[in-house]
Design an enzyme around this catalytic site. Sequence first.
Site, PDB file in Angstrom:
ATOM      1  N   CYS A 182       0.854  -1.187   0.000  1.00 12.99           N
ATOM      2  CA  CYS A 182       0.000   0.000   0.000  1.00 12.99           C
ATOM      3  C   CYS A 182       0.892   1.240   0.000  1.00 12.99           C
ATOM      4  O   CYS A 182       2.005   1.227   0.542  1.00 12.99           O
ATOM      5  CB  CYS A 182      -0.904   0.004   1.231  1.00 12.99           C
ATOM      6  SG  CYS A 182      -2.068   1.405   1.232  1.00 12.99           S
ATOM      7  N   ASP A 239       0.457   3.747   1.679  1.00 17.80           N
ATOM      8  CA  ASP A 239       0.397   4.351   3.021  1.00 17.80           C
ATOM      9  C   ASP A 239       1.801   4.598   3.583  1.00 17.80           C
ATOM     10  O   ASP A 239       2.639   3.694   3.605  1.00 17.80           O
ATOM     11  CB  ASP A 239      -0.375   3.396   3.943  1.00 17.80           C
ATOM     12  CG  ASP A 239      -0.772   4.058   5.257  1.00 17.80           C
ATOM     13  OD1 ASP A 239       0.128   4.556   5.970  1.00 17.80           O
ATOM     14  OD2 ASP A 239      -1.972   4.073   5.579  1.00 17.80           O
ATOM     15  N   ARG A 272       2.848   4.780   6.436  1.00 15.17           N
ATOM     16  CA  ARG A 272       3.192   4.064   7.671  1.00 15.17           C
ATOM     17  C   ARG A 272       3.680   2.641   7.426  1.00 15.17           C
ATOM     18  O   ARG A 272       4.028   1.928   8.373  1.00 15.17           O
ATOM     19  CB  ARG A 272       1.972   4.034   8.606  1.00 15.17           C
ATOM     20  CG  ARG A 272       1.511   5.422   9.025  1.00 15.17           C
ATOM     21  CD  ARG A 272       0.136   5.389   9.651  1.00 15.17           C
ATOM     22  NE  ARG A 272      -0.881   4.975   8.683  1.00 15.17           N
ATOM     23  CZ  ARG A 272      -2.169   4.843   8.968  1.00 15.17           C
ATOM     24  NH1 ARG A 272      -2.598   5.057  10.200  1.00 15.17           N
ATOM     25  NH2 ARG A 272      -3.024   4.467   8.039  1.00 15.17           N
ATOM     26  N   HIS A 289      -2.235  -3.835   5.003  1.00 13.85           N
ATOM     27  CA  HIS A 289      -2.112  -3.492   6.430  1.00 13.85           C
ATOM     28  C   HIS A 289      -3.475  -3.213   7.037  1.00 13.85           C
ATOM     29  O   HIS A 289      -4.371  -2.678   6.375  1.00 13.85           O
ATOM     30  CB  HIS A 289      -1.201  -2.272   6.600  1.00 13.85           C
ATOM     31  CG  HIS A 289      -1.747  -1.027   5.964  1.00 13.85           C
ATOM     32  ND1 HIS A 289      -2.354  -0.021   6.677  1.00 13.85           N
ATOM     33  CD2 HIS A 289      -1.820  -0.641   4.667  1.00 13.85           C
ATOM     34  CE1 HIS A 289      -2.743   0.937   5.848  1.00 13.85           C
ATOM     35  NE2 HIS A 289      -2.441   0.588   4.619  1.00 13.85           N
ATOM     36  N   CYS A 346      -6.221   0.109   6.774  1.00 11.80           N
ATOM     37  CA  CYS A 346      -5.982   0.652   5.428  1.00 11.80           C
ATOM     38  C   CYS A 346      -7.102   1.619   5.011  1.00 11.80           C
ATOM     39  O   CYS A 346      -8.265   1.230   4.899  1.00 11.80           O
ATOM     40  CB  CYS A 346      -5.881  -0.490   4.415  1.00 11.80           C
ATOM     41  SG  CYS A 346      -5.473   0.092   2.763  1.00 11.80           S
TER      42      CYS A 346
HETATM   43 CO    CO Z   1      -3.467   1.247   2.932  1.00 11.41          CO
END
Ligand code: CO
Length: 210
Positions: A42, A44, A46, A98, A101
């Site tokens: 992803c 993302d 993090r 994750h 998400c």
């Molecule tokens: Co995500």
Amino acid sequence: MLTPEKLLLENKAWSEEVSRKDPGFFKLLAQEQKPEFLWIGCADSRVPAETVVNAQPGEIFVHRNIANQVITTDFNCLSVLQYAVEVLKVKHIIVCGHYGCGGVKAALQPQKSNLVIANKWLMHIKDVYRLHQDELEAIDPAKKIDRMIELNIIEQVYRLAHTSIVQWAWKHEHQPTLHGWVYGLNDGLIDELIKLDYNTQIHPIYQYAD
Ligand code: CO
């Protein structure tokens, strides 16, 4: 606060530190890459691929997008996949999603008028929901989003297995092994949800006959 100037300063410090510890590091790495892993994760911030598995430059070939999707008409992801399998000959392909998400959460909401492009990307996740609707609507609502995140990861692994790229490599080279992983934002730990290798039986409608 982080600024672009600070990032460049950090980069300089990092480069110097790496060279101090291993003077030949960049010279060797500049010659070629031989990663054994393709990571589809992803976007993302993090879940940074190399950081969460403590990997070094040169070890993981990375593709990231919203909600770690493998969409079989997406030339971006497919080009990365083809290069990783055909040229780099990676041994493993990891789809790492994750918990928490935002992409999956958004896909379970109505479409937002200011996100007309992203809506289309998320449409594929809505299809994953519909594919598993009976299971998802029967479980505790508090656990629904986590399960949906897991099912989305598993589905992407099957999509990889359905590509001609992976099936050709499985038939001729017995590689790569596909892994579906989920990362926990709360503890930084990864669990494996699914693993498929060249012995996997592909449903006839997805079989690539070559
Ligand atoms: Co995500």
